[in-house]
Motif scaffolding. Sequence first.
Motif, mmCIF file in Angstrom:
data_model
loop_
_atom_site.group_PDB
_atom_site.id
_atom_site.type_symbol
_atom_site.label_atom_id
_atom_site.label_comp_id
_atom_site.label_asym_id
_atom_site.label_seq_id
_atom_site.Cartn_x
_atom_site.Cartn_y
_atom_site.Cartn_z
ATOM 1 N N SER A 118 57.632 27.913 -10.042
ATOM 2 C CA SER A 118 56.834 26.798 -10.539
ATOM 3 C C SER A 118 55.366 27.054 -10.216
ATOM 4 C CB SER A 118 57.290 25.484 -9.896
ATOM 5 O OG SER A 118 56.475 24.410 -10.327
ATOM 6 N N SER A 119 54.502 26.761 -11.186
ATOM 7 C CA SER A 119 53.079 27.025 -10.989
ATOM 8 C C SER A 119 52.260 25.967 -11.712
ATOM 9 C CB SER A 119 52.730 28.433 -11.495
ATOM 10 O OG SER A 119 51.396 28.766 -11.179
ATOM 11 N N ILE A 120 50.938 26.103 -11.658
ATOM 12 C CA ILE A 120 49.928 25.280 -12.335
ATOM 13 C C ILE A 120 49.762 23.919 -11.675
ATOM 14 C CG2 ILE A 120 49.159 24.222 -14.488
ATOM 15 C CD1 ILE A 120 50.635 26.357 -16.019
ATOM 16 N N MET A 121 50.848 23.187 -11.479
ATOM 17 C CA MET A 121 50.781 21.847 -10.895
ATOM 18 C C MET A 121 51.574 21.790 -9.603
ATOM 19 S SD MET A 121 51.477 19.623 -14.325
ATOM 20 C CE MET A 121 50.484 19.844 -15.808
ATOM 21 N N HIS A 122 51.281 20.773 -8.805
ATOM 22 C CA HIS A 122 52.003 20.569 -7.545
ATOM 23 C C HIS A 122 53.470 20.275 -7.825
ATOM 24 C CE1 HIS A 122 52.955 19.226 -3.516
ATOM 25 N NE2 HIS A 122 53.370 18.069 -4.006
ATOM 26 N N MET A 139 45.371 28.833 -9.928
ATOM 27 C CA MET A 139 44.350 28.153 -10.704
ATOM 28 C C MET A 139 43.783 29.137 -11.723
ATOM 29 S SD MET A 139 41.409 27.907 -7.741
ATOM 30 C CE MET A 139 42.613 27.269 -6.560
ATOM 31 N N THR A 140 43.238 28.598 -12.786
ATOM 32 C CA THR A 140 42.697 29.436 -13.850
ATOM 33 C C THR A 140 41.628 30.379 -13.326
ATOM 34 O OG1 THR A 140 43.129 27.697 -15.482
ATOM 35 C CG2 THR A 140 41.527 29.382 -16.091
ATOM 36 N N GLU A 141 40.806 29.907 -12.393
ATOM 37 C CA GLU A 141 39.636 30.668 -11.965
ATOM 38 C C GLU A 141 39.993 31.942 -11.201
ATOM 39 O OE1 GLU A 141 38.613 26.316 -12.307
ATOM 40 O OE2 GLU A 141 40.254 27.509 -11.487
ATOM 41 N N VAL A 142 41.085 31.938 -10.440
ATOM 42 C CA VAL A 142 41.430 33.118 -9.632
ATOM 43 C C VAL A 142 42.872 33.558 -9.818
ATOM 44 C CG1 VAL A 142 39.708 32.629 -7.859
ATOM 45 C CG2 VAL A 142 42.020 31.717 -7.589
ATOM 46 N N GLY A 143 43.643 32.852 -10.601
ATOM 47 C CA GLY A 143 45.046 33.209 -10.767
ATOM 48 C C GLY A 143 45.878 32.732 -9.600
ATOM 49 N N PRO A 165 31.826 35.146 -11.313
ATOM 50 C CA PRO A 165 32.015 35.302 -9.865
ATOM 51 C C PRO A 165 31.915 33.951 -9.179
ATOM 52 C CG PRO A 165 29.828 36.042 -10.531
ATOM 53 C CD PRO A 165 30.588 35.760 -11.798
ATOM 54 N N LEU A 166 32.740 33.761 -8.169
ATOM 55 C CA LEU A 166 32.823 32.471 -7.486
ATOM 56 C C LEU A 166 32.298 32.596 -6.065
ATOM 57 C CD1 LEU A 166 36.444 31.499 -8.591
ATOM 58 C CD2 LEU A 166 34.301 30.817 -9.672
ATOM 59 N N LEU A 167 31.454 31.675 -5.674
ATOM 60 C CA LEU A 167 30.933 31.614 -4.313
ATOM 61 C C LEU A 167 31.187 30.217 -3.766
ATOM 62 C CD1 LEU A 167 29.407 32.903 -1.960
ATOM 63 C CD2 LEU A 167 27.270 32.144 -3.026
ATOM 64 N N ARG A 168 32.129 30.123 -2.846
ATOM 65 C CA ARG A 168 32.522 28.825 -2.281
ATOM 66 C C ARG A 168 32.811 27.812 -3.389
ATOM 67 N NH1 ARG A 168 29.184 27.759 3.341
ATOM 68 N NH2 ARG A 168 30.650 28.896 4.654
ATOM 69 N N TYR A 169 33.650 28.234 -4.298
ATOM 70 C CA TYR A 169 34.051 27.368 -5.403
ATOM 71 C C TYR A 169 35.017 26.316 -4.874
ATOM 72 C CZ TYR A 169 36.224 25.973 -9.831
ATOM 73 O OH TYR A 169 36.708 25.252 -10.893
ATOM 74 N N ARG A 170 34.631 25.064 -4.994
ATOM 75 C CA ARG A 170 35.425 23.964 -4.441
ATOM 76 C C ARG A 170 36.493 23.560 -5.457
ATOM 77 N NH1 ARG A 170 31.395 20.547 -0.601
ATOM 78 N NH2 ARG A 170 33.390 19.585 -0.121
ATOM 79 N N THR A 171 37.742 23.592 -5.013
ATOM 80 C CA THR A 171 38.868 23.432 -5.932
ATOM 81 C C THR A 171 39.269 21.988 -6.168
ATOM 82 O OG1 THR A 171 40.512 23.575 -4.161
ATOM 83 C CG2 THR A 171 39.755 25.657 -5.138
ATOM 84 N N GLY A 172 38.935 21.090 -5.247
ATOM 85 C CA GLY A 172 39.434 19.723 -5.340
ATOM 86 C C GLY A 172 40.782 19.538 -4.672
ATOM 87 N N ASP A 173 41.408 20.628 -4.221
ATOM 88 C CA ASP A 173 42.683 20.571 -3.510
ATOM 89 C C ASP A 173 42.412 20.567 -2.007
ATOM 90 O OD1 ASP A 173 43.896 20.794 -6.025
ATOM 91 O OD2 ASP A 173 43.852 22.985 -5.905
ATOM 92 N N ARG A 174 43.385 20.093 -1.234
ATOM 93 C CA ARG A 174 43.147 19.932 0.202
ATOM 94 C C ARG A 174 44.283 20.563 1.014
ATOM 95 N NH1 ARG A 174 38.967 16.581 0.980
ATOM 96 N NH2 ARG A 174 39.475 16.190 3.167
#
Length: 282
Positions: free
Chosen positions: A101-105, A128-132, A180-189
């Motif tokens: 299972s992927s994409i969602m919790h 996630m789309t941004e990093v797989g 390129p991502l630098l400290r990309y905040r995902t919204g997940d915790r």
Amino acid sequence: GVPLIERALKREGILFPRGVGQVAMTNVAAYRGAYTTAIVVAYLREAGCVRVNLDASAWRSHDQCARYINHWRAPIWLGDPLAFRSLETVETDHAPKAIVSSIMHLAPAQANELRARYGCPVFDLYAMTEVGILAVGTPQGHEILPHDVHVEILDDNGRPLPDGQRGEIAVTSARNPFMPLLRYRTGDRASLTMVNGRRFLMDLEGRAPQLYSLPSGRIVHSMEVTRLMRQHPLLQYRLHQEASGGFRFGFRGLIDARQLERQLRELLEQPEELVFEELDRS
């Protein structure tokens, strides 16, 4: 993503089949517009993978979907929690060796239901789309899999937190040279911890899936909205559904706003209330 999926599967001694004529995986989706197709994967020595849209709109009759899945009989099933809910209505004549299972919790209760129904291991991938693919669920927590993505936990002010303290997951990666991502905040915790030299996300809390309910009873999947937005050179957009059922859409970008509004209204089945506005550029 396939090598990282297989790395997760190896925990249960499971490997993808390899070679021409083999079918390695069935990837299920359940929303209008998703593709039903087949590919071969070089990493698996040209073994095949099939993608199946479970939505009724993709088939001439309900039994065709089941016949398609039953014909290929892939040992690994990949999908999101909503797709696996839809799969319960499909009369499959076999069980996979593993479900991914992927994409969602994936809620623990649904994971347990899948294990009981199909009698196989269930893997919860955090991706996630941004990093797989980023991590896989284990009894110790979600183990971080890729070596080229730096993961840290930030507080509400963007400051890094020490291991064991809970905050927002941020990733740094140059995997995609175009983004390129630098400290990309995902919204997940989650919190971070180290176990036997391996990094784990503890008590991972992913973002809830975005679904939109229509008066007809149809549920619009967030991917349907995403696919529509990809047709336009948008810098930013947001779609919010009010408690009353109405919608508010905001955007930034030099686009044909009238065309997008017409398409969005069609997707949402001509809602009585849709506020369509350009976001503040400041």
